[in-house]
Scaffold this active site. Structure first.
Site, PDB file in Angstrom:
ATOM      1  N   HIS A 133     -39.602  41.638 -53.593  1.00 39.39           N
ATOM      2  CA  HIS A 133     -38.573  42.347 -52.827  1.00 39.39           C
ATOM      3  C   HIS A 133     -39.071  42.959 -51.537  1.00 39.39           C
ATOM      4  O   HIS A 133     -38.314  43.688 -50.886  1.00 39.39           O
ATOM      5  CB  HIS A 133     -37.948  43.476 -53.659  1.00 39.39           C
ATOM      6  CG  HIS A 133     -37.215  43.007 -54.864  1.00 39.39           C
ATOM      7  ND1 HIS A 133     -35.874  42.729 -54.862  1.00 39.39           N
ATOM      8  CD2 HIS A 133     -37.649  42.764 -56.117  1.00 39.39           C
ATOM      9  CE1 HIS A 133     -35.503  42.341 -56.065  1.00 39.39           C
ATOM     10  NE2 HIS A 133     -36.571  42.348 -56.858  1.00 39.39           N
TER      11      HIS A 133
ATOM     12  N   LYS B 210     -28.453  53.791 -46.043  1.00 40.08           N
ATOM     13  CA  LYS B 210     -29.601  53.118 -46.660  1.00 40.08           C
ATOM     14  C   LYS B 210     -30.751  54.117 -46.684  1.00 40.08           C
ATOM     15  O   LYS B 210     -30.674  55.162 -46.050  1.00 40.08           O
ATOM     16  CB  LYS B 210     -29.993  51.873 -45.864  1.00 40.08           C
ATOM     17  CG  LYS B 210     -30.111  52.124 -44.358  1.00 40.08           C
ATOM     18  CD  LYS B 210     -30.403  50.867 -43.569  1.00 40.08           C
ATOM     19  CE  LYS B 210     -29.199  49.994 -43.341  1.00 40.08           C
ATOM     20  NZ  LYS B 210     -29.216  48.734 -44.044  1.00 40.08           N
ATOM     21  N   ARG B 211     -31.808  53.793 -47.424  1.00 38.16           N
ATOM     22  CA  ARG B 211     -32.967  54.676 -47.403  1.00 38.16           C
ATOM     23  C   ARG B 211     -33.465  54.872 -45.969  1.00 38.16           C
ATOM     24  O   ARG B 211     -33.342  53.977 -45.136  1.00 38.16           O
ATOM     25  CB  ARG B 211     -34.091  54.094 -48.278  1.00 38.16           C
ATOM     26  CG  ARG B 211     -33.865  54.262 -49.768  1.00 38.16           C
ATOM     27  CD  ARG B 211     -33.790  55.730 -50.166  1.00 38.16           C
ATOM     28  NE  ARG B 211     -35.086  56.367 -50.073  1.00 38.16           N
ATOM     29  CZ  ARG B 211     -35.911  56.545 -51.099  1.00 38.16           C
ATOM     30  NH1 ARG B 211     -35.570  56.141 -52.307  1.00 38.16           N
ATOM     31  NH2 ARG B 211     -37.074  57.136 -50.921  1.00 38.16           N
TER      32      ARG B 211
ATOM     33  N   LYS C 141     -36.198  50.187 -40.955  1.00 33.33           N
ATOM     34  CA  LYS C 141     -34.736  50.002 -40.938  1.00 33.33           C
ATOM     35  C   LYS C 141     -34.131  50.492 -39.609  1.00 33.33           C
ATOM     36  O   LYS C 141     -33.014  50.180 -39.270  1.00 33.33           O
ATOM     37  CB  LYS C 141     -34.095  50.735 -42.119  1.00 33.33           C
ATOM     38  CG  LYS C 141     -34.479  50.132 -43.474  1.00 33.33           C
ATOM     39  CD  LYS C 141     -33.853  50.920 -44.610  1.00 33.33           C
ATOM     40  CE  LYS C 141     -34.341  50.508 -45.989  1.00 33.33           C
ATOM     41  NZ  LYS C 141     -33.685  49.277 -46.490  1.00 33.33           N
TER      42      LYS C 141
ATOM     43  N   THR D  65     -28.470  44.691 -49.286  1.00 37.37           N
ATOM     44  CA  THR D  65     -27.267  44.413 -50.074  1.00 37.37           C
ATOM     45  C   THR D  65     -26.121  45.300 -49.579  1.00 37.37           C
ATOM     46  O   THR D  65     -24.956  44.970 -49.769  1.00 37.37           O
ATOM     47  CB  THR D  65     -27.504  44.648 -51.577  1.00 37.37           C
ATOM     48  OG1 THR D  65     -28.170  45.907 -51.746  1.00 37.37           O
ATOM     49  CG2 THR D  65     -28.360  43.554 -52.183  1.00 37.37           C
TER      50      THR D  65
ATOM     51  N   LYS E  68     -21.999  44.710 -49.091  1.00 38.33           N
ATOM     52  CA  LYS E  68     -20.939  45.623 -49.551  1.00 38.33           C
ATOM     53  C   LYS E  68     -20.003  45.970 -48.402  1.00 38.33           C
ATOM     54  O   LYS E  68     -18.779  45.976 -48.544  1.00 38.33           O
ATOM     55  CB  LYS E  68     -21.559  46.909 -50.120  1.00 38.33           C
ATOM     56  CG  LYS E  68     -22.314  46.674 -51.421  1.00 38.33           C
ATOM     57  CD  LYS E  68     -23.285  47.805 -51.764  1.00 38.33           C
ATOM     58  CE  LYS E  68     -24.307  47.281 -52.775  1.00 38.33           C
ATOM     59  NZ  LYS E  68     -25.480  48.171 -52.910  1.00 38.33           N
TER      60      LYS E  68
HETATM   61  C1  26V Z   1     -41.768  50.104 -54.199  1.00 39.01           C
HETATM   62  C2  26V Z   1     -42.429  51.195 -54.669  1.00 39.01           C
HETATM   63  C3  26V Z   1     -43.809  51.381 -54.299  1.00 39.01           C
HETATM   64  C4  26V Z   1     -44.526  52.256 -55.286  1.00 39.01           C
HETATM   65  C5  26V Z   1     -43.789  53.497 -55.556  1.00 39.01           C
HETATM   66  C6  26V Z   1     -42.419  53.262 -56.083  1.00 39.01           C
HETATM   67  C7  26V Z   1     -41.756  52.094 -55.489  1.00 39.01           C
HETATM   68  C8  26V Z   1     -40.434  51.862 -55.799  1.00 39.01           C
HETATM   69  C9  26V Z   1     -39.790  50.771 -55.313  1.00 39.01           C
HETATM   70  C10 26V Z   1     -40.453  49.899 -54.505  1.00 39.01           C
HETATM   71  C11 26V Z   1     -39.732  48.684 -54.107  1.00 39.01           C
HETATM   72  C12 26V Z   1     -39.448  48.571 -52.701  1.00 39.01           C
HETATM   73  C13 26V Z   1     -38.843  47.241 -52.517  1.00 39.01           C
HETATM   74  C14 26V Z   1     -37.340  47.264 -52.394  1.00 39.01           C
HETATM   75  O1  26V Z   1     -36.614  48.135 -52.808  1.00 39.01           O
HETATM   76  N1  26V Z   1     -36.893  46.228 -51.792  1.00 39.01           N
HETATM   77  C15 26V Z   1     -35.499  46.035 -51.490  1.00 39.01           C
HETATM   78  O2  26V Z   1     -34.966  45.150 -52.456  1.00 39.01           O
HETATM   79  C16 26V Z   1     -33.603  44.876 -52.230  1.00 39.01           C
HETATM   80  C17 26V Z   1     -33.123  44.020 -53.371  1.00 39.01           C
HETATM   81  O3  26V Z   1     -33.744  42.794 -53.348  1.00 39.01           O
HETATM   82  C18 26V Z   1     -33.421  44.204 -50.889  1.00 39.01           C
HETATM   83  O4  26V Z   1     -32.068  44.005 -50.663  1.00 39.01           O
HETATM   84  C19 26V Z   1     -34.005  45.071 -49.768  1.00 39.01           C
HETATM   85  O5  26V Z   1     -33.968  44.383 -48.552  1.00 39.01           O
HETATM   86  C20 26V Z   1     -35.435  45.437 -50.102  1.00 39.01           C
HETATM   87  O6  26V Z   1     -35.948  46.364 -49.167  1.00 39.01           O
END
Ligand code: 26V
Length: 816
Positions: free
Chosen positions: A363, A554-555, A560, A662, A666
């Site tokens: 992701h 969004k975050r 972004k 996503t 929406k």
């Molecule tokens: C990474 C980490 C790093 C360690 C600490 C906790 C933590 C929690 C979540 C993440 C994941 C980051 C990746 C993420 O959220 N990606 C998003 O995924 C969406 C669904 O596929 C996508 O639409 C977004 O573009 C993408 O940024």
């Protein structure tokens, strides 16, 4: 099985009314005379739950009876949102429940607002998991979610004097009617200790992991109803419990307090969700959380498999494990450990089974978000897994060496161990090597995976990496969140779109129908009025519902580019002030999103948005034509409120950085036009809705890569654009922060001195020009609405039903 199934609860209004009053009395324990609307919310939840349970039990039995292949979706996050309205809609009980509660004298909307949403996720990744399990249930696929029942989910965001302030969200405080605790489903999870090697009776070497400490994982089940109510799947969340009520050692020493503290410490494991999705810097508790839920889930999966099968060679025919990012990647090593140590399979057989069973979804390409864990952390907490990972690595690198002899640099790059500096395990490499399938979440993201972070792996095993473009559930994001538009669509083309979103195509010809356009625009107005009311209530800012609602939710992340949005706002502000009598399309710029608590820049940008809002909204020269509102605590529930009211959707990440997005889907599905870059799923949305119906601008991912390679002179770009230079000068010199003029220096410096890594100065001119085109179109209300209708009509591809069907056919080998 011949045990009787539970009696079906009746679905008519009278029965529901009876059920509501019964539950108020017998489950909530309240006299109707003194019941609050929260009590009635609980009564409604229990009444609805009764009506879910028989389908749930039936679903589980049919899976068992037919010995189906099961899909297990392992995710550290499930951002499911509120359950009450969603379950009612999926069960076809929405109208009946509304009528029943209202005939009892309660406002249904108020009552449902008492539900605290389970915020068990950060953002896109967690919400995707929720959309996918909704679609699995809707398609009747045997899909089970596994995750963690955090006691504290995502923090609540408050804004104080413009700054983000976090407070813990105690979502379980009033109990959770949607979960079933399973005290009997409890597994030990071990940490620490050491590995001993011994010879078994036949003289073969075996390993055992001994002297470890233990935490227990207890299951909580949450029903996941599909649309139509036939299939109700299960989401199983693990909570940490101590192995004993208290530690006998301390207790016998008379140290009662110590013994209880010990218990607390192990239960801390599932206490809190990590609120950062930007950096993967190793925190021991996070590492423990990952292994904890992987280990418990695998024990559960294997126990279920072994009820009907004894030969693990059959595991891949009955079980698919999908890893949502690398967070569950330890599943590869854990499954190997179980097969090798507990069931004495030889390496080759164990490996074949593991790889055939596991799949991995990536992701993010951002280097700082790719997980690696220090070898010494593994050594200390999971020594046996480290051994296994070393062995996987050695065998893997041997294969690579045989294929491409002498390529030392290649081996270093592909190794599961990063040997630069302190040695670390690369979880993405473990996930790729240990899976039969690796996928990206949009076409451009998948292409970039193949050409950048996994290029060597793609060359080594071509075909293993594929694309499964993300999707969203039309039930929550259109049918439930946007009832005015959903009703209009159903009136025109029937309700088949709810499960076959491509049927929305039938709306396309109606873009030319003036009466339909007016009704479509009316639905949007209704949603804007609802949103404006909430903005006024929560923020005290009156907004013009005829103004263009420009939304970026969004975050908060530098990639972004919320900052680029701010640069446009300030540019617009300057233009209005320079020319106060010229016509300007009134705009309301709405921003929402949380910043990771330790992410300095993201928090400073959030503060900048609020400081700019303060100036712009209170300047008599501009306030009637420009408003800026930051909506605090963006979460699933506020998304459901904001998205239907948007005219413009901002998706402006630096090309190549947003894996998919996503929110873009929406917003478009709710009739907003997109202003965006050639990034993530924007590209595919454009393929579907047509470039003439979107506002795409800026560098392409290829151009971004080239600029990064050749270097970018941001100072020159800024100097060449007087408007941009003026905007940065204002921000940097305290125009928006007179109380502390240098507050935003770090932001300006990041663009001028810091090299402008996300290339705002490169995209600024095109962005501003494109915003001008947005204004021009908005003036022609009819032309705008035509395009909005075509957007809705052509969003069929982005249903998560399509996404899940593709995973089912191409990765999991399960059909609906
Ligand atoms: C990474 C980490 C790093 C360690 C600490 C906790 C933590 C929690 C979540 C993440 C994941 C980051 C990746 C993420 O959220 N990606 C998003 O995924 C969406 C669904 O596929 C996508 O639409 C977004 O573009 C993408 O940024």
């Amino acid at each position: 099985m011949d045990s009787p199934l539970p009696a079906e609860a009746a679905f008519d209004v009278a029965a529901i009314k009876q059920s509501l009053t019964d539950h108020l009395l017998y489950s909530v324990g309240k006299d109707p005379l003194f019941a609050t609307s929260r009590d009635w919310y609980l009564a409604a939840a229990f009444s609805l739950r009764d009506r879910l349970i028989s389908a749930w039990v039936r679903t589980m039995r049919s899976y068992y009876d037919n010995d189906v292949k099961r899909v297990y979706y392992l995710s550290m996050e499930f951002l499911v949102g509120r359950a009450l309205t969603n379950s009612m809609i999926n069960l076809g009980l929405y109208d009946a429940f509304r009528e029943a509660t209202e005939s009892l004298g309660y406002d249904f909307d108020e009552l449902q607002s008492w539900e605290v949403e389970p915020a068990l996720g950060n953002g896109g990744l967690g919400r995707l998991a929720a959309c996918l399990i909704d679609s699995m249930a809707t398609l009747g696929l045997p899909g089970f979610g596994y995750g963690i029942r955090y006691e504290f989910g995502m923090f609540t965001q408050h804004v104080e004097r413009g700054w983000q302030v976090e407070s813990p969200e105690n979502w379980l405080r009033y109990g959770n009617p949607w979960e079933f605790q399973r005290p009997g489903v409890i597994y030990p999870v071990r940490f620490g200790g050491r590995v001993v090697r011994y010879r078994d009776g036949e003289g073969r070497w075996n390993s055992q992991w001994v002297d470890s400490e233990e935490v227990m994982a207890m299951a909580y089940d949450v029903p996941v109803p599909g649309f139509g109510g036939k299939t109700v799947n299960n989401l199983r969340l693990w909570a940490a419990k101590s192995t004993r009520e208290f530690n006998l050692k301390y207790f016998n020493q008379g140290n009662y307090i110590e013994s209880v503290r010990d218990k607390n410490e192990s239960e801390n494991l599932s206490k809190v969700l990590y609120p950062s999705d930007s950096t993967a810097r190793g925190k021991e508790l996070r590492f423990r959380q990952e292994y904890f839920f992987v280990c418990a889930s695998l024990q559960d999966i294997i126990a279920r498999f072994r009820k009907t099968h004894s030969n693990f060679d059959l595991l891949p025919d009955h079980v698919a494990i999908q890893m949502n990012d690398t967070h569950p990647a330890m599943a590869v090593a854990e499954l190997m450990r179980v097969l090798l140590d507990d069931h004495h399979y030889d390496w080759e057989r164990a490996w074949t089974i593991t790889v055939k069973t596991c799949g991995y979804t990536n992701h993010t390409l951002l280097p700082e978000a790719l997980e690696t864990w220090p070898v010494d952390l593994f050594e200390r907490l999971l020594p046996r897994h480290l051994d296994i990972i070393y062995e996987i690595n050695q065998r893997f690198l041997n294969d690579v060496r045989h294929r491409w002899p002498g390529e030392m640099d290649l081996l270093r790059r592909m190794s599961l161990v990063d040997e630069d500096g302190t040695r670390r395990i690369r979880m993405a490499h473990l996930a790729v090597v240990g899976s039969h399938s690796v996928n990206g979440v949009a076409e451009i993201h998948t292409d970039l995976m193949k050409s950048t972070i996994f290029a060597d792996f793609d060359r080594f095993q071509p075909g293993k990496i594929s694309c499964k473009t993300n999707g969203i559930t039309p039930r929550r994001w259109l049918l439930s969140a946007n009832r005015p538009l959903a009703a209009l669509i159903t009136e025109e083309i029937g309700d088949g779109w709810v499960t076959r979103l491509e049927e929305l195509q039938a709306l396309a010809p109606l873009a030319e129908d003036a009466e339909f356009r007016e009704r479509f625009a009316q639905a949007k107005r209704t949603n804007k009025q609802r949103l404006a009311q909430v903005i006024e209530q929560r923020l005290g800012v009156p907004v013009d519902t005829d103004s263009l609602f420009d939304v970026m939710v969004k975050r908060m992340h530098e990639y972004k580019r919320q900052l680029l949005n701010v640069l446009h706002v300030v540019t617009r502000y300057n233009r209005i002030r320079a020319n106060p009598t010229a016509f300007a399309v009134p705009r309301t710029v709405i921003v929402g999103g949380k910043a990771a608590p330790g992410y300095f820049m993201a928090k400073l940008i959030l503060k900048l948005i609020n400081d700019v809002a303060d100036v712009v909204n209170n300047d008599p020269l501009t306030s009637s034509r420009l408003k800026v509102v930051f909506v605090p605590n963006y979460n699933v529930s506020t998304a459901e409120l904001i998205i239907p009211g948007a005219n413009l959707s901002q998706q402006i990440s630096t090309a190549g950085t947003e894996a998919s997005g996503t929110g873009n889907m929406k917003l478009a599905l709710n009739g907003a036009l997109t202003i965006g870059t050639w990034d993530g799923a924007n590209v595919e949305i454009c393929e579907e809705v047509g470039e003439e119906n979107m506002f795409l601008f800026g560098l392409t991912a290829q151009e971004v890569a080239r600029v990064h390679r050749d270097g970018w002179d941001s100072a020159a770009a800024i100097a060449a654009n007087p408007e941009l230079a003026q905007v940065l000068d204002m921000i940097g010199s305290g125009y928006f922060s007179p109380d502390q003029p240098d507050r935003f220096r770090p932001i300006v410096d990041s663009l001028t001195l810091g090299g402008d890594h996300y290339l705002l100065s490169a995209d600024y001119p095109a962005y501003i020009a494109t915003q001008e085109r947005v204004d021009q179109l908005y003036v022609d209300a009819d032309a705008w609405t035509r395009k909005a209708i075509l957007n809705v009509a052509r969003m069929g591809k982005f249903s998560s039903d399509r996404t899940v069907a593709e995973y089912g056919e191409e990765i999991w080998n399960v059909g609906s």
